[in-house]
Structure formats: structure tokens, C-alpha cells
Design a protein around this motif. Structure first.
Motif, PDB file in Angstrom:
ATOM      1  N   THR A  61      -0.307  11.779  -3.759  1.00  0.00           N
ATOM      2  CA  THR A  61      -1.333  10.935  -3.143  1.00  0.00           C
ATOM      3  C   THR A  61      -1.498   9.589  -3.839  1.00  0.00           C
ATOM      4  OG1 THR A  61      -3.009  12.146  -4.430  1.00  0.00           O
ATOM      5  CG2 THR A  61      -2.667  12.833  -2.143  1.00  0.00           C
ATOM      6  N   ASP A  62      -0.651   9.306  -4.828  1.00  0.00           N
ATOM      7  CA  ASP A  62      -0.629   7.990  -5.494  1.00  0.00           C
ATOM      8  C   ASP A  62      -1.961   7.610  -6.132  1.00  0.00           C
ATOM      9  OD1 ASP A  62       2.098   7.441  -4.662  1.00  0.00           O
ATOM     10  OD2 ASP A  62       1.283   7.114  -2.661  1.00  0.00           O
ATOM     11  N   ILE A  63      -2.642   8.567  -6.728  1.00  0.00           N
ATOM     12  CA  ILE A  63      -3.887   8.265  -7.431  1.00  0.00           C
ATOM     13  C   ILE A  63      -3.578   7.402  -8.655  1.00  0.00           C
ATOM     14  CG2 ILE A  63      -5.765   9.287  -8.797  1.00  0.00           C
ATOM     15  CD1 ILE A  63      -5.543  11.762  -6.997  1.00  0.00           C
ATOM     16  N   ASP A  64      -4.399   6.406  -8.903  1.00  0.00           N
ATOM     17  CA  ASP A  64      -4.249   5.569 -10.097  1.00  0.00           C
ATOM     18  C   ASP A  64      -4.796   6.366 -11.281  1.00  0.00           C
ATOM     19  OD1 ASP A  64      -4.230   3.671 -12.108  1.00  0.00           O
ATOM     20  OD2 ASP A  64      -4.834   2.027 -10.786  1.00  0.00           O
ATOM     21  N   ILE A  65      -3.961   7.184 -11.856  1.00  0.00           N
ATOM     22  CA  ILE A  65      -4.393   8.119 -12.892  1.00  0.00           C
ATOM     23  C   ILE A  65      -4.850   7.408 -14.163  1.00  0.00           C
ATOM     24  CG2 ILE A  65      -3.610  10.023 -14.374  1.00  0.00           C
ATOM     25  CD1 ILE A  65      -1.846  10.893 -11.952  1.00  0.00           C
TER      26      ILE A  65
END
Length: 448
Positions: A61-65
Motif C-alpha cells: 500500500t506504499d505507506i510512508d513508513i
């Protein structure tokens, strides 16, 4: 013919109430306890906050971790939650059930250099739980567009699609065949991974966006026709999941005590009293995925004495991660590799399962001719699920709805995503991504 003659009897070894209520409560407690605020701060401090973070690339989901972990580190977990939920509206459940050990945490720089990654999943849970417990929904609807969209299936893909469409100002009718929404999150996840009715609470929280009308107990093909939906709505999204269970194709699989693992897990998840759930003394689970592990471990937690997972290929080919395999082993589950079922033996009810040992030659699985038998009064089939009642007129590939781009099907105005569609890897987080991306494509299409 009497009912007892028509239906194979249940094996004598299958019974309920093997363990006390206190023992069951302890066994099915949270697999990973949530972080306390100070623990989250310490865990967040281990992050290097990489500029070109490999963990982001590994997240479906391409979360900005790195950003959300920095926000936790600076004492703003609510802001971290919004960073997560902007990309993954079911970030709370994904924090509990995602195989982070093979996704974001596997490529964490700390994992590569030290063998111990930043615990991204637990940090994500800390952030999302903090926001949900505050009763906050950080998103608002756009101005109504006048467009109507039907979403079929209230599982992860359908919920993510419905929420994103509602955010854009569309009116969404969300249909599901089950009596309550949630799909796999509600009915198919091990109880120790999602405690305190979290799946239902997350759906209720998600619905606070407004603009989504839920219609439970409505099945496609029985209560709904896709041709009628296409006429009534401006767009249709299919998040049907996989409702069928693959057959063993082994003699005697219709004997008493042979069940599908999906139904067993669903019954367990919906049980108000775990002491009422029957389980065998000798349980065999056939399969190599997460469902097989969940069924096996929970059988042990219910009081089964001997539990074996039998998988036809070797350990490296098993789709359940090594972490899940080790979790099963830590609960006393034996895993038998390179064994395929030949027959279920017994007089009416199962007493043994016969397996043939296998070998892989030139990438082809073959039987060796050598067999073994394992005592079993309860057998769970966990060898995959199939698409049931696929709508007529849609292109089907490899048993799933064929899609291209962001979930576009072969029929104009109809999208699909999640386990029922091609291209995914049957993970909750992937289904969320596909539902979200389809919603964005639907919005773009409807608004020109």
C-alpha cells in the motif's frame, strides 16, 4: 433412509470443552501485546528514517513508513495514523495480520545489518489504535458528485474501495452475502490475531466517513444480478473474495470428521463461547498456507492433543512464511513435508489419513510410491479456495476475474479487486491496495 445413514457420523474423538474457560481465554489472548507509549517511543528510535527506504517499496500500500515512525518518535501517534490510513484505510487490521516478516520488515536496514528489524507492524498498530480509541475519523467527504457506485463484497478490497469512493463524494451501496461486513478480516483470520472484536470495530470506524449504505445478506447471483447493477449504478466494483473450497481428490474425503478449514476458522471467530467448539484429539490439516497454520494452531489452542500439518511440497515452497511455520511448531504442531493425501480411512468417520511421499523432479511433483498413515479423527482441508458464481460475461483467467490496470474488467463500467481478481497475492494488504486503486480509477473515469 435415516439421517444417520445419509450423513457420515462424527468421529468419537471430536468433542467440545476440552479446556477450561480460563485456559481458553489465555490461549486465545492477543498474539502480540500492543505497545505502551514508552515502548513505542523506544521502538521508533531504532529507525534510521532512510531517505530511499526499502520498507516503503516492500509495502503493497506504499505507506510512508519512515514518516509515520518519525511522527511516533515525536509524540504524535495520531498524525502517524493519518499517514498510514491515507494509504491503507484498514491499517489497524493489516498491522495485526500482515506477514511483515516477508514484506517491510524483511528489507529493513536493521534486519539486514543486525538481524532484528524495526517492529513496523507493532508501531503501525500503536498509531492506528491510538487514533481509533480517540474516536477520531481523520477524513471528510468531498462535495457530492451525484454519482452512484455499487460495491459487491464488504471484505478488505470492497471496504477500501467504498471508503475511497465516499471520500470523493460518490454515493456507495455496499453489498455483502454474509450477515455482517468484514469478509476475511471478520471470518477468516485466526482469533488470536484479531481480539476484542477488532474487525467489526474497524468497519464501524471506517463507515464514519458517511456516504456508504451497507446491505448485508445480499449475494450476487442469488439476490443481485450484475446486469441490473450496471443499469442502476454509474460503476460496479466486485470484491467477491473466494467462496469455494478446493477438493482433496482423495478417496474417503466425504467421511465424517473431514471439514474445510475456512468454515472451522469462521465458526471459531463467531463463537460467543469457545468451550462449545468441538475439536478432535488427533487433528490433521492438509495444506501449506496461512489458513492451514491458523487452523492447526487454533486446534491446539482448543485442546487437540496431536496436530499435524501435511504439505505436498518442501518447506521452501510452503506459502505460509517461516515465521508462521515456527509459530505452529512453537505450539506443538508437527509439519510433514512432501506428503500428499491418498485416502481418508475409517468406518463412516475418519480414523486415519494415508499419504504418499513426494519428490520434485524437473520442477514436476511426483509420487514416490512410499506411503504412511497418520491417526486422525478430524481432518481440515486447507488446500486453496475457488471463485464461486462468477458473473456471466466477465473474462476469467486461471479461475479468477481477469483485470488490467487498476482493476478494470472485460466489461465497461465494472472493476474487480482482491482475492477474486487476477494479479493479487491473496493478502489483506494487497486487497486493500487493489480496492483503493480501483476506486481512484473509478473516480477518474466518472469525473472525466
Amino acid at each position: 433412509m435415516s439421517n444417520s445413514q445419509m450423513t457420515p457420523r462424527r468421529a468419537a474423538g471430536i468433542a467440545a470443552g476440552r479446556l477450561s474457560a480460563d485456559q481458553l481465554a489465555e490461549n486465545f489472548d492477543d498474539l502480540h501485546a500492543p505497545y505502551a507509549p514508552h515502548e513505542a517511543a523506544v521502538a521508533a528510535d531504532r529507525c534510521y528514517f532512510c531517505y530511499d527506504a526499502p520498507c516503503v517499496t516492500a509495502c503493497p500500500t506504499d505507506i510512508d513508513i519512515p514518516l509515520f515512525i518519525r511522527q511516533i518518535q515525536t509524540g504524535t501517534p495520531e498524525a502517524a495514523a493519518k499517514t498510514i490510513l491515507t494509504q491503507n484505510i484498514l491499517g489497524g487490521m493489516c498491522a495485526r495480520v500482515c506477514p511483515t516478516e516477508t514484506l517491510c520488515e524483511q528489507v529493513c536496514v536493521r534486519e539486514v545489518s543486525e538481524g532484528k528489524p524495526v517492529e513496523i507492524g507493532r508501531l503501525q498498530r500503536h498509531a492506528t489504535d491510538t487514533l481509533m480509541e480517540a474516536g477520531v475519523h481523520p477524513f471528510t467527504r468531498a462535495k457530492p458528485t451525484g454519482k452512484k457506485v455499487a460495491v459487491i463484497g464488504a471484505g478488505p478490497a470492497g471496504l477500501a474501495c467504498a471508503h475511497r469512493l465516499a471520500m470523493h463524494g460518490h454515493e456507495v451501496s455496499l453489498y455483502d452475502a454474509a450477515p455482517k461486513p468484514g469478509g476475511l478480516n471478520e471470518f477468516g483470520i485466526a482469533a488470536y490475531k484479531s481480539t476484542d472484536d477488532f474487525a467489526a470495530r474497524e468497519v464501524n470506524w471506517l463507515m464514519q466517513i458517511g456516504g456508504i449504505t451497507l446491505h448485508s445478506g445480499k449475494a450476487l447471483g442469488r439476490d443481485l444480478e450484475i446486469s441490473s447493477l450496471q443499469k442502476e449504478y454509474d460503476a460496479v466494483f466486485l470484491g467477491l473474495g473466494l467462496g469455494g473450497v478446493s477438493a482433496l481428490r482423495a478417496a474417503g474425503e466425504d467421511r465424517g470428521g473431514v471439514e474445510d478449514a475456512v468454515s472451522f476458522i469462521a465458526d471459531l471467530r463467531q463463537a460467543s463461547d469457545l468451550a462449545t467448539l468441538p475439536v478432535g484429539r488427533h487433528v490433521v490439516v492438509i495444506g501449506g498456507g496461512m489458513t492451514a497454520v491458523d487452523a492447526a494452531v487454533q486446534s491446539k489452542l482448543l485442546g487437540a492433543e496431536h496436530v499435524t500439518i501435511a504439505y505436498r511440497r518442501d518447506r521452501a515452497a510452503m506459502s505460509a512464511s517461516r515465521y508462521e511455520q515456527d509459530l505452529a511448531a512453537s505450539h506443538g504442531v508437527n509439519i510433514l513435508f512432501n506428503a500428499q493425501p491418498v485416502a481418508v480411512h475409517g468406518n463412516g468417520a475418519a480414523t486415519e489419513v494415508e499419504f504418499e511421499y513426494t519428490a520434485t523432479q524437473n520442477d514436476t511433483l511426483t509420487g514416490t510410491g512410499e506411503t504412511t498413515r497418520i491417526k486422525a479423527d478430524q481432518v481440515f482441508k486447507a488446500i486453496g479456495q475457488t471463485l464461486e458464481d462468477a458473473p456471466d460475461g466477465l473474462k476469467i483467467e486461471q479461475g479468477k476475474i481477469a483485470v488490467m490496470g487498476a482493476g478494470r474488467t472485460s466489461q465497461k463500467g465494472t472493476w474487480a479487486g482482491g482475492d477474486c481478481a487476477t494479479g493479487g497475492d491473496d493478502l489483506t494488504v494487497t486487497a486493500v491496495a487493489e480496492g483503493r486503486d480501483a476506486a481512484q480509477d473509478i473516480h477518474t473515469t466518472l469525473m472525466g
